[in-house]
Design an enzyme around this catalytic site. Structure first.
Site, PDB file in Angstrom:
ATOM      1  N   HIS A  18       0.798  -1.200  -0.115  1.00 18.79           N
ATOM      2  CA  HIS A  18       0.209   0.017   0.011  1.00 18.79           C
ATOM      3  C   HIS A  18       0.981   1.264  -0.039  1.00 18.79           C
ATOM      4  O   HIS A  18       0.389   2.442  -0.462  1.00 18.79           O
ATOM      5  CB  HIS A  18      -0.855  -0.107   1.224  1.00 18.79           C
ATOM      6  CG  HIS A  18      -2.124  -0.899   0.969  1.00 18.79           C
ATOM      7  ND1 HIS A  18      -2.010  -2.172   1.457  1.00 18.79           N
ATOM      8  CD2 HIS A  18      -3.339  -0.643   0.477  1.00 18.79           C
ATOM      9  CE1 HIS A  18      -3.228  -2.690   1.064  1.00 18.79           C
ATOM     10  NE2 HIS A  18      -3.822  -1.691   0.846  1.00 18.79           N
ATOM     11  N   GLY A  19       1.969   1.338   0.430  1.00 22.46           N
ATOM     12  CA  GLY A  19       2.867   2.389   0.594  1.00 22.46           C
ATOM     13  C   GLY A  19       4.213   2.280   1.224  1.00 22.46           C
ATOM     14  O   GLY A  19       4.384   1.456   1.996  1.00 22.46           O
TER      15      GLY A  19
END
Length: 505
Positions: free
Chosen positions: A351-352
């Site tokens: 996700h990041g």
């Protein structure tokens, strides 16, 4: 180009009309037009990103053919993707062919993961290494390239990687049609935020002549409408109060922080679930069936069920291409727990590039493992209260506990760093929780909207999306009142065009 923009409001009807009334008679022309439309859609953000997706597509197109050629398998069906029933190792008789297959698979994975890692994680690793050196007493200067993250790179990278992996596993055959393959990778409805499609499902649809299906198109329109309602009315308006709570949590009472956390749960679901519904609905308008990505996750009765209902295309991708190859749950308890932790941490990191996402993944792993150890992770498989209008008190309690745990996890997802997340959660558990929220009076209006939204979700939980078959057996006046009511809500509560949260991933 945003789904909730006036640009897309013009773009989609133009694509629809040309696709069905100009290019329908020629399948190759249809696919070429889809490719052109998809590249136009993607290049709307930044035309420089087109080279990246084209290069990734070219690499995997070539590698797919090379893997197949290296296998020395005789087949009369060449060119179109075919599903292979058996996958026997003896089908690849020579060590040389095995090595070639591994080399070309390695090239595919190396290029795709290399590009993803460079653009998404380079600065993270540099900054983390710099912080580590500084904590050891040495002086290090932070070095950053200031890279722009290409929109949707995590989504189309995983989609195209699954193609070469499945060819390597002899689950599918490669295609010789570059136009169809490039269109598959860049298919604009689900290009930038999923669902992450598998080649076995989506790619064959580019080889099937399309006939306009009125009922499918109307179903797509209803799904697009519901997706816009989720995004524009629920997500974007919840964001106002979420930002107020998270931007300066130290100066706010616990009641504000609790509302902010709960509203973020609905913001991210409305935002991402809304995108997925618009994407799937748009696909239906063009005669394509995309996989369901959300299945009413906030009615889950435990964390395991939540992950079977949330971002389904990603969770099943990690299951098939990471968890099972690691051994899944076939080994010892220790190995299974290790694999569960790996899958959740990798999912978080996907996700990041931030420690908060790793923490979020670790929190969900910690909540999932007790269910696994006690054999409770596959208890709640079916739809909650399948044949009842309302849940039992026990089911309601299960859903509230699960939602509360998920909401606390979302605090880490939303916060800029771990210390801020911990401080935010500590702030919730304060006696000021009993104070009246210091928020605009409109917060109560949007609480009502959230309740209406969840009521509609509950009523339609047996379908693919909430209003798919709602009011079908009612008079036309009631049915169209529902549709026009949602349309009016979209226009009345629309704020300035807001990007989708998952575009940053």
């Amino acid at each position: 180009m945003l789904f909730n923009s006036y640009d897309y409001l013009i773009f989609l009807p133009v694509v629809f009309l040309l696709y069905w009334f100009v290019f329908q008679k020629n399948l190759k022309a249809q696919n070429a037009f889809i490719l052109l439309a998809s590249y136009t859609f993607y290049g709307w953000w930044d035309w420089r990103f087109l080279g990246l997706i084209a290069f990734s597509s070219l690499v995997d197109y070539i590698c797919g053919l090379k893997i197949e050629n290296a296998s020395l398998r005789a087949t009369k069906e060449r060119g179109n993707l075919k599903v292979v029933i058996e996958d026997k190792e003896e089908s690849f008789p020579t060590k040389r062919s095995k090595l070639k297959r591994k080399v070309y698979l390695g090239i595919s994975l190396g290029v795709n993961l290399g590009l993803l890692g460079f653009f998404k994680y380079f600065n993270f690793f540099i900054e983390s290494a710099t912080d580590l050196i500084n904590t050891m007493g040495f002086q290090a200067n932070t070095y950053s390239l200031g890279l722009i993250l290409p929109v949707g790179i995590s989504f189309y990278t995983f989609q195209t990687m699954s193609y070469t992996i499945d060819i390597y596993r002899s689950k599918i055959k490669p295609t010789k049609d570059p136009i169809a393959f490039f269109a598959y990778v860049s298919f604009f409805p689900q290009l930038v935020a999923g669902p992450i499609e598998r080649a076995a499902n989506l790619l064959p649809q580019f080889f099937k002549k399309k006939e306009f299906d009125y009922s499918l198109a109307m179903d797509g329109m209803r799904q697009i409408l519901w997706g816009l309602f989720m995004k524009v009315v629920i997500a974007d308006n919840c964001a106002v109060f979420v930002n107020q709570a998270f931007n300066n949590p130290e100066s706010q009472p616990a009641s504000n922080l609790l509302i902010g956390a709960v509203f973020f749960s609905f913001q991210i679901y409305g935002d991402f679930g809304g995108y997925s519904n618009i994407a799937i609905g748009t696909g239906k308008l063009l005669g394509f069936n995309l996989m369901q990505n959300f299945a009413f996750p906030y009615f889950s009765r435990d964390i395991a069920e939540f992950w079977r209902r949330w971002h389904i295309s990603l969770s099943t991708w990690f299951r098939d291409y990471v968890y099972i190859p690691l051994g899944g749950s076939k080994g010892s308890k220790y190995q299974s727990i290790r694999n569960i932790f790996i899958i959740f941490l990798v999912s978080g990191f996907w996700h990041g590039a931030n420690w908060t996402f790793l923490a979020w993944g670790g929190i969900h792993a910690a909540m999932f493992i007790p269910l696994y150890l006690f054999g409770k992770n596959r208890v709640n498989i079916g739809i909650v209260s399948q044949n009842k209008a309302l849940p039992s008190l026990y089911e309601l309690g299960q859903m509230l506990v699960t939602f509360s745990l998920v909401t606390l996890g979302w605090v880490f997802f939303r916060s800029p760093d771990i210390s801020s997340a911990v401080g935010y959660i500590n702030g919730i558990f304060d006696m000021s929780i009993f104070q009246e929220p210091q928020m605009d009076i409109r917060v109560y209006l949007f609480m009502a909207w959230v309740l209406i939204f969840m009521g509609l979700e509950w009523a339609g939980r047996r379908e693919e999306f909430a209003i798919q078959k709602m009011a079908f057996n009612k008079p036309a006046l009631i049915r169209y009142s529902l549709y026009y009511g949602l349309v009016m809500a979209v226009f009345l509560f629309a704020r300035k065009e807001q990007e989708f949260i998952y575009f940053q991933f």
